[in-house]
Design a protein around this motif. Structure first.
Motif, PDB file in Angstrom:
ATOM      1  N   UNK A 111      39.283  56.942   2.372  1.00 10.93           N
ATOM      2  CA  UNK A 111      37.989  56.355   2.029  1.00 10.93           C
ATOM      3  C   UNK A 111      36.921  57.429   1.888  1.00 10.93           C
ATOM      4  N   UNK A 112      36.966  58.430   2.754  1.00 17.78           N
ATOM      5  CA  UNK A 112      35.992  59.522   2.677  1.00 17.78           C
ATOM      6  C   UNK A 112      36.159  60.302   1.375  1.00 17.78           C
ATOM      7  N   UNK A 113      37.403  60.550   0.988  1.00 12.96           N
ATOM      8  CA  UNK A 113      37.665  61.236  -0.283  1.00 12.96           C
ATOM      9  C   UNK A 113      37.131  60.413  -1.448  1.00 12.96           C
ATOM     10  N   UNK A 114      37.470  59.130  -1.472  1.00  8.41           N
ATOM     11  CA  UNK A 114      36.998  58.256  -2.558  1.00  8.41           C
ATOM     12  C   UNK A 114      35.478  58.218  -2.631  1.00  8.41           C
ATOM     13  N   UNK A 115      34.833  58.014  -1.487  1.00  7.31           N
ATOM     14  CA  UNK A 115      33.383  57.890  -1.485  1.00  7.31           C
ATOM     15  C   UNK A 115      32.702  59.184  -1.906  1.00  7.31           C
ATOM     16  N   UNK A 116      33.334  60.315  -1.586  1.00  7.63           N
ATOM     17  CA  UNK A 116      32.709  61.600  -1.929  1.00  7.63           C
ATOM     18  C   UNK A 116      32.800  61.899  -3.422  1.00  7.63           C
ATOM     19  N   UNK A 117      33.931  61.602  -4.050  1.00  8.16           N
ATOM     20  CA  UNK A 117      34.104  61.963  -5.461  1.00  8.16           C
ATOM     21  C   UNK A 117      33.625  60.872  -6.417  1.00  8.16           C
ATOM     22  N   UNK A 118      33.437  59.647  -5.927  1.00  9.27           N
ATOM     23  CA  UNK A 118      33.056  58.543  -6.812  1.00  9.27           C
ATOM     24  C   UNK A 118      31.775  58.788  -7.607  1.00  9.27           C
ATOM     25  N   UNK A 119      30.741  59.414  -7.046  1.00  9.20           N
ATOM     26  CA  UNK A 119      29.530  59.643  -7.849  1.00  9.20           C
ATOM     27  C   UNK A 119      29.745  60.551  -9.056  1.00  9.20           C
ATOM     28  N   UNK A 120      30.829  61.310  -9.051  1.00  7.68           N
ATOM     29  CA  UNK A 120      31.060  62.264 -10.139  1.00  7.68           C
ATOM     30  C   UNK A 120      31.976  61.726 -11.229  1.00  7.68           C
ATOM     31  N   UNK A 121      32.752  60.678 -10.936  1.00  3.74           N
ATOM     32  CA  UNK A 121      33.787  60.229 -11.856  1.00  3.74           C
ATOM     33  C   UNK A 121      33.736  58.712 -12.044  1.00  3.74           C
ATOM     34  N   UNK A 122      33.889  58.283 -13.292  1.00  2.00           N
ATOM     35  CA  UNK A 122      33.848  56.859 -13.600  1.00  2.00           C
ATOM     36  C   UNK A 122      35.146  56.162 -13.222  1.00  2.00           C
ATOM     37  N   UNK A 123      36.243  56.911 -13.190  1.00  2.00           N
ATOM     38  CA  UNK A 123      37.534  56.333 -12.829  1.00  2.00           C
ATOM     39  C   UNK A 123      38.324  57.339 -12.001  1.00  2.00           C
ATOM     40  N   UNK A 124      38.963  56.851 -10.952  1.00  4.10           N
ATOM     41  CA  UNK A 124      39.813  57.692 -10.111  1.00  4.10           C
ATOM     42  C   UNK A 124      41.184  57.041 -10.045  1.00  4.10           C
ATOM     43  N   UNK A 125      42.223  57.786 -10.428  1.00  2.00           N
ATOM     44  CA  UNK A 125      43.587  57.283 -10.301  1.00  2.00           C
ATOM     45  C   UNK A 125      44.393  58.256  -9.457  1.00  2.00           C
ATOM     46  N   UNK A 126      45.323  57.710  -8.703  1.00  2.00           N
ATOM     47  CA  UNK A 126      46.161  58.520  -7.816  1.00  2.00           C
ATOM     48  C   UNK A 126      47.607  58.443  -8.285  1.00  2.00           C
TER      49      UNK A 126
END
Length: 344
Positions: A111-126
């Motif tokens: 969750x910390x990783x997601x919350x930190x990078x979310x402002x920079x990227x419109x989509x995050x896939x793992x």
């Protein structure tokens, strides 16, 4: 500014992660529309551990630093600052972050990783590869042996379902992609080609994927296991020793089905649930290698004569030991480690 997509490659361990990381690190600047987030090294695992792992001071790689709470907080701040800088400066439509350590993150860390990078990227896939169960155990045993003493009594709790459950809950099931690590299913039997294909990327012109982290043969593992019986703690020269042992050819390490059943901690229900979620099975014919598979420590320490002869060839008559009892073999392997360490 329009935000871009982030691909998180989360391993897992022993699924060609090093080959993928090395390829991207060496070639991303020649790939159109791609940025590879890194801190000067192909594998971002140490960086991501520093940025998001809650118990960083207790991890084996950091324990010797004797970090207190303030040290850990400062390390986290600096690691995250670099990540924010790279993510903020990138104008590429696609950024890639590759760290197999992420595959072992717990819920708050993901969750910390997601919350930190979310402002920079419109989509995050793992994206994550999973090795079939028995092969994963055999590989994990080898890796543990490379880094210190281990035994054939250690269980293998493989939390495959739990891993996907956590990742689905944080990133959304539709954004978590699982692949079976099986070279027979890869283009040119190459995991790098498979990974690029899944991302819709073309290989950089003139680039070639090369194997990384070659495994040890069974004869080499037997020598290393004998050495570890008398030298259980990782010592100076051991890394050079492992590199040298890759030269000793022979059949691969395989577990007999009886040993597999003794060590595996994974129910049939979990195997079926993973298959339903991932879309492929990790089950294997566990008795397929029973004719060559090791059953116990006695098998592992039944060192063949050709391995002794190989040691004599490496050491020469001045250093080679005439006896072939276990302690004598371990002594020769120790001399080989010292020899390789001196050679750098």
């Amino acid at each position: 500014m329009e935000k871009q997509q982030l691909i998180v490659h989360a391993g897992s361990h022993k699924t060609g992660s090093s080959a993928i990381q090395r390829y991207l690190f060496d070639n991303w600047q020649r790939m159109d529309g791609v940025a590879y987030l890194n801190r000067g090294k192909p594998n971002a695992s140490p960086w991501m551990l520093q940025a998001f792992k809650h118990d960083i001071a207790e991890l084996p790689a950091f324990r010797s630093r004797q970090l207190d709470a303030a040290d850990s907080a400062d390390m986290r701040k600096r690691a995250r600052s670099v990540l924010a800088e790279q993510a903020g400066q990138s104008s590429a439509p696609l950024s890639i972050l590759s760290a197999e350590a992420i595959g072992a993150f717990n819920l708050p860390e993901l969750q910390a990783l997601r919350d930190f990078v979310s402002p920079f990227f419109s989509q995050i896939t793992l994206h994550q590869y999973f090795r079939p169960i028995k092969a994963r155990m055999e590989s994990a045993f080898q890796e543990k042996l490379k880094h210190g003493a281990t035994t054939l009594e250690d269980k293998f709790p493989l939390a495959y379902c739990h891993t996907l459950d956590l990742q689905d809950s944080v990133f959304g099931k539709e954004n978590v992609h699982a692949y079976k690590y099986d070279s027979a299913c890869f283009p040119q039997r190459d995991v790098v080609a498979h990974f690029l294909d899944k991302l819709g990327l073309k290989a950089a012109q003139g680039s070639v994927s090369t194997p990384v982290n070659a495994g040890l043969s069974l004869p080499a593992i037997q020598l290393l296991y004998a050495y570890r019986k008398f030298n259980p703690v990782l010592a100076r020269g051991d890394r050079a020793l492992v590199r040298k042992l890759t030269e000793l050819r022979g059949e691969p390490l395989r577990f007999n089905s009886a040993l597999y059943q003794k060590l595996v901690v994974l129910t049939q229900e979990e195997i079926e649930r993973f298959k339903e979620r991932a879309g492929f099975s990790l089950a294997e014919e566990t008795d397929a290698d029973d004719d060559i598979g090791i059953r116990d420590e006695e098998d592992l320490l039944a060192i063949p004569q050709r391995s002794i002869e190989w040691l004599h060839e490496q050491l020469g008559p001045r250093l080679a030991v005439g006896k072939t009892d276990l302690q004598a073999v371990a002594s020769m392997v120790s001399l080989l480690a010292e020899q390789q360490n001196r050679r750098g």
